[in-house]
Design a protein around this motif. Structure first.
Motif, PDB file in Angstrom:
ATOM      1  N   GLY A  57      19.855  43.135  -4.409  1.00 54.11           N
ATOM      2  CA  GLY A  57      19.601  44.236  -6.107  1.00 54.11           C
ATOM      3  C   GLY A  57      20.089  43.662  -7.609  1.00 54.11           C
ATOM      4  O   GLY A  57      18.723  43.917  -8.104  1.00 54.11           O
ATOM      5  N   THR A  58      20.759  42.511  -7.217  1.00 49.42           N
ATOM      6  CA  THR A  58      20.332  42.077  -8.379  1.00 49.42           C
ATOM      7  C   THR A  58      19.570  41.113  -8.908  1.00 49.42           C
ATOM      8  O   THR A  58      19.549  40.914  -9.910  1.00 49.42           O
ATOM      9  CB  THR A  58      22.526  41.036  -8.150  1.00 49.42           C
ATOM     10  OG1 THR A  58      23.644  42.021  -8.125  1.00 49.42           O
ATOM     11  CG2 THR A  58      22.621  40.515 -10.005  1.00 49.42           C
ATOM     12  N   LEU A  61      16.868  43.307 -10.142  1.00 49.88           N
ATOM     13  CA  LEU A  61      16.762  43.390 -11.665  1.00 49.88           C
ATOM     14  C   LEU A  61      16.474  42.339 -12.193  1.00 49.88           C
ATOM     15  O   LEU A  61      15.925  42.947 -13.669  1.00 49.88           O
ATOM     16  CB  LEU A  61      18.088  43.992 -11.540  1.00 49.88           C
ATOM     17  CG  LEU A  61      19.064  45.202 -11.308  1.00 49.88           C
ATOM     18  CD1 LEU A  61      20.474  45.885 -11.535  1.00 49.88           C
ATOM     19  CD2 LEU A  61      17.493  46.729 -11.615  1.00 49.88           C
ATOM     20  N   THR A  82      28.757  51.775 -14.307  1.00 50.76           N
ATOM     21  CA  THR A  82      28.148  51.283 -13.156  1.00 50.76           C
ATOM     22  C   THR A  82      28.508  50.491 -12.868  1.00 50.76           C
ATOM     23  O   THR A  82      29.638  49.765 -12.834  1.00 50.76           O
ATOM     24  CB  THR A  82      26.526  50.885 -13.936  1.00 50.76           C
ATOM     25  OG1 THR A  82      26.023  50.803 -12.656  1.00 50.76           O
ATOM     26  CG2 THR A  82      26.643  49.654 -14.897  1.00 50.76           C
ATOM     27  N   ALA A  83      28.239  49.538 -12.224  1.00 46.29           N
ATOM     28  CA  ALA A  83      27.912  48.536 -11.139  1.00 46.29           C
ATOM     29  C   ALA A  83      28.457  47.397 -12.142  1.00 46.29           C
ATOM     30  O   ALA A  83      26.934  47.738 -12.624  1.00 46.29           O
ATOM     31  CB  ALA A  83      28.109  48.632  -9.389  1.00 46.29           C
ATOM     32  N   PRO A  85      27.011  44.427 -11.430  1.00 40.69           N
ATOM     33  CA  PRO A  85      25.658  43.963 -10.714  1.00 40.69           C
ATOM     34  C   PRO A  85      23.986  44.143 -12.488  1.00 40.69           C
ATOM     35  O   PRO A  85      23.482  43.816 -12.830  1.00 40.69           O
ATOM     36  CB  PRO A  85      24.482  43.354  -9.902  1.00 40.69           C
ATOM     37  CG  PRO A  85      26.398  45.024  -9.021  1.00 40.69           C
ATOM     38  CD  PRO A  85      27.250  44.858 -10.356  1.00 40.69           C
ATOM     39  N   THR A  86      24.376  45.326 -12.669  1.00 43.31           N
ATOM     40  CA  THR A  86      23.229  46.260 -13.732  1.00 43.31           C
ATOM     41  C   THR A  86      23.314  46.267 -14.414  1.00 43.31           C
ATOM     42  O   THR A  86      22.390  45.081 -15.341  1.00 43.31           O
ATOM     43  CB  THR A  86      23.829  47.739 -13.959  1.00 43.31           C
ATOM     44  OG1 THR A  86      23.638  49.171 -12.595  1.00 43.31           O
ATOM     45  CG2 THR A  86      22.705  48.508 -14.956  1.00 43.31           C
ATOM     46  N   VAL A 128      20.593  54.027 -15.097  1.00 41.50           N
ATOM     47  CA  VAL A 128      20.892  54.072 -13.515  1.00 41.50           C
ATOM     48  C   VAL A 128      21.396  55.493 -12.966  1.00 41.50           C
ATOM     49  O   VAL A 128      21.921  56.093 -13.765  1.00 41.50           O
ATOM     50  CB  VAL A 128      22.272  53.590 -13.963  1.00 41.50           C
ATOM     51  CG1 VAL A 128      23.221  54.031 -12.095  1.00 41.50           C
ATOM     52  CG2 VAL A 128      22.628  51.365 -13.551  1.00 41.50           C
ATOM     53  N   ALA A 154      20.235  52.025  -7.463  1.00 40.17           N
ATOM     54  CA  ALA A 154      20.622  51.511  -6.056  1.00 40.17           C
ATOM     55  C   ALA A 154      21.431  52.453  -5.286  1.00 40.17           C
ATOM     56  O   ALA A 154      22.183  52.464  -3.940  1.00 40.17           O
ATOM     57  CB  ALA A 154      22.660  50.423  -6.531  1.00 40.17           C
ATOM     58  N   MET A 174      14.411  50.199  -8.988  1.00 40.88           N
ATOM     59  CA  MET A 174      15.669  48.053  -8.300  1.00 40.88           C
ATOM     60  C   MET A 174      16.757  49.801  -7.162  1.00 40.88           C
ATOM     61  O   MET A 174      16.744  50.172  -7.132  1.00 40.88           O
ATOM     62  CB  MET A 174      16.210  47.985  -8.366  1.00 40.88           C
ATOM     63  CG  MET A 174      17.618  46.590  -8.340  1.00 40.88           C
ATOM     64  SD  MET A 174      18.510  47.421  -7.042  1.00 40.88           S
ATOM     65  CE  MET A 174      19.512  47.842  -8.126  1.00 40.88           C
ATOM     66  N   GLN A 178      22.522  46.848   0.104  1.00 36.32           N
ATOM     67  CA  GLN A 178      24.155  46.072  -0.087  1.00 36.32           C
ATOM     68  C   GLN A 178      24.322  47.021   1.800  1.00 36.32           C
ATOM     69  O   GLN A 178      23.796  47.475   1.745  1.00 36.32           O
ATOM     70  CB  GLN A 178      25.035  45.798  -1.240  1.00 36.32           C
ATOM     71  CG  GLN A 178      26.310  45.145  -1.158  1.00 36.32           C
ATOM     72  CD  GLN A 178      27.085  46.111  -1.055  1.00 36.32           C
ATOM     73  OE1 GLN A 178      26.818  48.032  -1.497  1.00 36.32           O
ATOM     74  NE2 GLN A 178      27.937  46.071  -0.834  1.00 36.32           N
ATOM     75  N   LYS A 181      24.744  50.682   1.154  1.00 34.65           N
ATOM     76  CA  LYS A 181      24.630  51.771   0.267  1.00 34.65           C
ATOM     77  C   LYS A 181      23.973  52.121   1.519  1.00 34.65           C
ATOM     78  O   LYS A 181      24.317  52.733   3.040  1.00 34.65           O
ATOM     79  CB  LYS A 181      23.524  50.960  -0.444  1.00 34.65           C
ATOM     80  CG  LYS A 181      23.829  50.386  -1.400  1.00 34.65           C
ATOM     81  CD  LYS A 181      23.939  50.695  -2.600  1.00 34.65           C
ATOM     82  CE  LYS A 181      24.820  50.291  -3.587  1.00 34.65           C
ATOM     83  NZ  LYS A 181      25.723  49.109  -3.778  1.00 34.65           N
ATOM     84  N   HIS A 317      34.194  52.582  -9.961  1.00 35.89           N
ATOM     85  CA  HIS A 317      33.799  51.091 -11.002  1.00 35.89           C
ATOM     86  C   HIS A 317      34.155  51.354 -12.018  1.00 35.89           C
ATOM     87  O   HIS A 317      34.875  52.363 -12.745  1.00 35.89           O
ATOM     88  CB  HIS A 317      32.510  51.209 -11.014  1.00 35.89           C
ATOM     89  CG  HIS A 317      31.131  51.563  -9.937  1.00 35.89           C
ATOM     90  ND1 HIS A 317      30.804  52.833  -9.696  1.00 35.89           N
ATOM     91  CD2 HIS A 317      30.630  50.593  -9.503  1.00 35.89           C
ATOM     92  CE1 HIS A 317      29.724  52.113  -8.593  1.00 35.89           C
ATOM     93  NE2 HIS A 317      30.132  51.273  -8.329  1.00 35.89           N
TER      94      HIS A 317
HETATM   95  C1  LIG Z   1      24.424  50.387  -9.752  1.00 37.02           C
HETATM   96  C2  LIG Z   1      24.483  49.330  -8.944  1.00 37.02           C
HETATM   97  N1  LIG Z   1      23.808  48.835  -9.457  1.00 37.02           N
HETATM   98  C3  LIG Z   1      22.817  47.064  -9.272  1.00 37.02           C
HETATM   99  C4  LIG Z   1      23.739  46.972  -8.053  1.00 37.02           C
HETATM  100  C5  LIG Z   1      23.543  45.378  -7.891  1.00 37.02           C
HETATM  101  O1  LIG Z   1      23.158  45.507  -5.946  1.00 37.02           O
HETATM  102  P1  LIG Z   1      23.456  44.077  -5.079  1.00 37.02           P
HETATM  103  O2  LIG Z   1      24.623  44.519  -4.214  1.00 37.02           O
HETATM  104  O3  LIG Z   1      22.065  44.427  -4.224  1.00 37.02           O
HETATM  105  O4  LIG Z   1      23.231  43.084  -5.658  1.00 37.02           O
HETATM  106  C6  LIG Z   1      24.934  47.668  -6.899  1.00 37.02           C
HETATM  107  C7  LIG Z   1      25.670  47.446  -5.328  1.00 37.02           C
HETATM  108  O5  LIG Z   1      26.057  45.977  -5.082  1.00 37.02           O
HETATM  109  C8  LIG Z   1      25.202  48.875  -7.880  1.00 37.02           C
HETATM  110  O6  LIG Z   1      25.979  50.141  -7.142  1.00 37.02           O
END
Ligand SMILES: Cc1ncc(COP(=O)(O)O)c(C=O)c1O
Length: 368
Positions: A57-58, A61, A82-83, A85-86, A128, A154, A174, A178, A181, A317
């Motif tokens: 997902g990262t 993005l 958020t997490a 990676p956003t 998000v 996500a 996106m 992962q 999810k 988070h």
């Molecule tokens: C809000 C959010 N955005 C982005 C991601 C990134 O996704 P990924 O782990 O598939 O790279 C995650 C989770 O890991 C997430 O919880």
């Protein structure tokens, strides 16, 4: 009793393993036909025909930001709730993060705060849907006024807004695949690309996205004849994870339905409890309840009470503005202060049975 907050869903092994064995020994394990088929079928799920798959997902993005035209030095409005990676993806694109504030009732960006942060340097708005509760997309898109909106969904596979699935409302949406999810392919990310003014030519955009995810190379062209003119990455999905995704798609509807049924149960059963308030959202939003967020007084005590009864709970988070890597963006965020002080997540996924959800409510009603 031991009720986890997160749990991996995989299809039954007698269904998944033969499909996996077949693809693993097919001699074609990198990106090929199953990836294209998975993009197509995932698109049907979220009612968006134009999907780019990625290996996370990262990465998706990062792709969305670049396809939206974000370049080093540009500003991207985002949320700290958020997490990581956003927001890491925004740094990958070389842009500057500008925090907008969130609604203390749900942790999602507010349109008013986004509007206040827009400048002539704003190139994208990252939204998000925290915990699976749709953010106020209509309001945010109205103030964006043509600036591309990237929804980080996500947590929100299966959620809806204005009677349509999350996935078809903004330029880019996106989904993360992962491990924990709603739906997993072990790792993976799906980017829904929708036609709006800013990305009117979807065919060209998809071609650009496919090059971006594979070293800047057009895979369809003869290798020695292509010219690589832009920076690309190794972000593509492979046939093995796509095959897991194809099998998962046969099971995803009841999985999401159970998250939603449990969430709606809590919406009713957790009303009018002293010291606890429920999240609130737009009338046109239908959450998919990745986890269930409550806002509580004496959170530490609440958490200990649930843990003592075998109910996992967590804040999941850390607000991202507290990380030193994002320190140059720090600013006043009173809505986030209020949400972050009280929020805690309890289990409500597909694994929570009727008896378990009743037990969770009874434990909370005992007080803490
Ligand atoms: C809000 C959010 N955005 C982005 C991601 C990134 O996704 P990924 O782990 O598939 O790279 C995650 C989770 O890991 C997430 O919880």
């Amino acid at each position: 009793m031991n009720i986890p907050t997160f749990k991996v869903f995989l299809p039954p092994s007698e269904v998944l393993m033969p499909r996996l064995e077949e693809i693993l020994y097919s001699g074609q394990i990198s990106e090929g036909v199953p990836v294209v088929e998975f993009e197509h079928r995932f698109g049907q799920l979220i009612q968006c025909p134009d999907i780019l798959s990625f290996n996370s997902g990262t990465a998706a993005l990062h792709g969305a930001l670049v396809l939206a035209g974000v370049r080093p030095g540009d500003e991207v409005i985002s949320t700290a709730m958020t997490a990581e990676p956003t927001n890491m993806a925004i740094l990958h694109a070389g842009a500057k993060i500008v925090w907008a504030d969130v609604d203390p009732n749900n942790g999602n960006l507010t349109a008013e705060s986004v509007a206040a942060k827009i400048t002539s340097r704003t190139r994208a708005i990252m939204v998000v849907h925290y915990g699976g509760i749709p953010a106020p997309i209509d309001g945010i898109r109205a103030v964006a006024n043509g600036i591309p909106v990237i929804e980080d969904a996500a947590h929100a596979l299966g959620a809806r807004y204005n009677n349509k699935p999350i996935g078809c409302h903004s330029e880019f949406v996106m989904f993360s695949l992962q491990a924990i999810k709603h739906m997993t392919t072990i790792d993976g990310g799906m980017l829904a690309c929708n036609t709006f003014k800013g990305n009117a030519n979807i065919k060209d955009l998809l071609a650009e996205g496919r090059k971006f995810r594979w070293f800047g190379i057009d895979r369809a062209a003869p290798r020695t004849e292509v010219d690589v003119s832009t920076v690309g990455y190794k972000y593509h999905m492979n046939n093995v994870t796509a095959t897991i995704g194809l099998v998962q798609l046969d099971y995803i509807a009841p999985v999401i339905a159970r998250h939603i049924a449990n969430g709606k149960y809590f919406d009713q059963a957790l009303q009018d409890i002293p010291g606890l308030s429920l999240c609130q959202w737009d009338a046109q939003a239908e959450p998919s309840y990745w986890f269930y967020t409550v806002l509580v007084k004496d959170r530490e005590k609440f958490s200990r009470h649930l843990s003592a009864n075998g109910i996992a709970n967590s804040q999941a988070h850390k607000r991202n503005d507290l990380h030193s890597v994002f320190s140059s963006s720090r600013c006043n965020l009173p809505g986030l202060d209020a949400f972050y002080e009280k929020m805690i997540h309890i289990p409500c996924g597909w694994w929570v049975s009727d008896a378990q959800r009743e037990f969770i409510v009874n434990v909370i009603r005992q007080g803490w």
